[in-house]
Write a protein that holds these residues in place. Structure first.
Motif, mmCIF file in Angstrom:
data_model
loop_
_atom_site.group_PDB
_atom_site.id
_atom_site.type_symbol
_atom_site.label_atom_id
_atom_site.label_comp_id
_atom_site.label_asym_id
_atom_site.label_seq_id
_atom_site.Cartn_x
_atom_site.Cartn_y
_atom_site.Cartn_z
ATOM 1 N N LYS A 274 -5.027 5.374 8.412
ATOM 2 C CA LYS A 274 -4.803 5.569 6.978
ATOM 3 C C LYS A 274 -4.118 6.894 6.651
ATOM 4 O O LYS A 274 -3.239 6.938 5.780
ATOM 5 N N MET B 76 1.018 -6.748 2.529
ATOM 6 C CA MET B 76 0.197 -7.398 3.548
ATOM 7 C C MET B 76 -0.929 -8.253 2.979
ATOM 8 O O MET B 76 -1.645 -8.913 3.735
ATOM 9 N N GLY B 77 -1.091 -8.235 1.655
ATOM 10 C CA GLY B 77 -2.128 -9.039 1.028
ATOM 11 C C GLY B 77 -3.297 -8.195 0.554
ATOM 12 O O GLY B 77 -3.630 -7.160 1.150
ATOM 13 N N GLU B 78 -3.910 -8.622 -0.536
ATOM 14 C CA GLU B 78 -5.028 -7.898 -1.139
ATOM 15 C C GLU B 78 -6.136 -7.678 -0.112
ATOM 16 O O GLU B 78 -6.524 -8.583 0.619
ATOM 17 N N THR C 130 2.680 -6.338 12.727
ATOM 18 C CA THR C 130 1.397 -7.019 12.905
ATOM 19 C C THR C 130 1.440 -8.128 13.947
ATOM 20 O O THR C 130 0.430 -8.434 14.573
ATOM 21 N N SER D 185 -5.903 -5.605 2.458
ATOM 22 C CA SER D 185 -5.378 -5.145 3.748
ATOM 23 C C SER D 185 -5.629 -3.655 3.963
ATOM 24 O O SER D 185 -5.934 -3.212 5.076
ATOM 25 N N TRP D 186 -5.491 -2.862 2.896
ATOM 26 C CA TRP D 186 -5.706 -1.424 3.031
ATOM 27 C C TRP D 186 -7.154 -1.126 3.400
ATOM 28 O O TRP D 186 -7.424 -0.272 4.259
ATOM 29 N N ARG E 133 -9.060 -2.873 5.120
ATOM 30 C CA ARG E 133 -9.297 -3.284 6.513
ATOM 31 C C ARG E 133 -8.515 -2.438 7.514
ATOM 32 O O ARG E 133 -8.687 -2.600 8.721
ATOM 33 N N THR E 134 -7.679 -1.541 7.024
ATOM 34 C CA THR E 134 -6.903 -0.680 7.915
ATOM 35 C C THR E 134 -7.830 0.318 8.602
ATOM 36 O O THR E 134 -8.659 0.950 7.942
ATOM 37 N N ILE F 22 0.446 -1.032 0.627
ATOM 38 C CA ILE F 22 0.072 -1.881 1.760
ATOM 39 C C ILE F 22 -0.441 -3.233 1.286
ATOM 40 O O ILE F 22 -0.094 -4.281 1.861
ATOM 41 N N ASP F 23 -1.254 -3.243 0.244
ATOM 42 C CA ASP F 23 -1.797 -4.518 -0.243
ATOM 43 C C ASP F 23 -0.705 -5.419 -0.797
ATOM 44 O O ASP F 23 -0.794 -6.650 -0.692
#
Length: 266
Positions: free
Chosen positions: A174, A161-163, A249, A165-166, A168-169, A157-158
């Motif tokens: 999850k 979607m960017g470092e 998203t 992101s997981w 913040r999920t 995911i990171d």
């Protein structure tokens, strides 16, 4: 033994549209697009192997994108003699192989960043644009081998979607993502070892909307660079402020573009 049957959801009446989801997702990612298209189209969104309610990812053989297409044959049959394909990421890669399998039946395609990384390696040996996703897969596989499915999903995911992101999920999201992530090895093999050459995609005489995000990783943008030069009837649209996971998203702008494209090609 009977052939496996995919799960699919269906709405609307009219020309057929088949929607194919990304990795770590299900057909439910297309619900808002299905609602938007339902007044004018018969829309079918299917779960691929190991996703949602479709059959689990087989453990007795190596699955290819062609196997994914074979699983979806009942869906294509239900969509009618002529249908459009919508795909995101892995689903967009499956859609391209489906179009080659059924060149006379696919009337249009709307694709968001197909992840055919095999085309990057075929163009030039590593190091290349596919290195990023290969590194993420290696980290995810190491986590799986250590028994940490959540860490494996986090690496995946990171990357897309960017470092961070997981982290913040939402917690309730999850668990299903981590379960889906057990297939990371299989996804990577299907996308990096696909044998269809670039020249084959140049034979697709069908209108294609190819969407990509300016904030997407180099790995998927590298595929776009190669494919958009080869597809003969391609229309390229880049979203300035979106990334690879935009159909999930930020579905509103993506769905609006897809809807307009399909209405022109109905």
């Amino acid at each position: 033994m009977a052939d496996p049957l995919p799960f699919f959801r269906e709405v609307g009446e009219g020309p057929g549209v088949v929607c194919l989801h990304s990795n770590a997702s299900t057909s439910s990612q297309w619900r808002s697009l299905m609602d938007a298209l339902a007044p004018k189209f018969r829309v079918i969104a299917a779960d691929g192997y190991g996703a949602g309610k479709s059959p689990p990812w087989p453990t007795d053989r190596t699955i290819t994108l062609h196997d994914e297409v074979a699983l979806l044959e009942p869906v294509f049959a239900r969509a009618g003699d002529r249908f459009a394909l919508v795909g995101h990421s892995y689903g967009a890669a499956v859609a391209l192989i489906a179009a080659l399998t059924h060149p006379k039946r696919v009337r249009a395609m709307a694709l968001y960043e197909p992840t055919l990384f095999s085309l990057v390696d075929a163009e030039s040996a590593p190091p290349n644009d596919a290195d990023g996703i290969k590194g993420a897969v290696a980290r995810a596989v190491a986590a799986l081998e250590a028994g940490d499915e959540y860490a494996a999903a986090g690496h995946f995911i990171d990357f897309w979607m960017g470092e961070g992101s997981w982290s913040r999920t939402p917690e309730n999201r999850k668990a299903p993502i981590a379960v889906a992530g057990r297939n990371i090895r299989g996804w990577a093999h299907a996308l990096t070892r696909e044998r269809t050459p670039l020249a084959a995609f140049a034979t697709l005489d069908v209108p294609i909307l190819y969407m990509l995000g300016k904030k997407s990783p180099a790995s998927s943008r590298g595929v776009a660079r190669i494919l958009t030069r080869a597809l003969p009837r391609v229309e390229v649209l880049e979203f300035d402020d979106l990334g690879h996971m935009a159909p999930i998203t930020n579905p509103e702008p993506v769905n609006a573009v897809i809807s307009r494209f399909l209405e022109r090609r109905a």
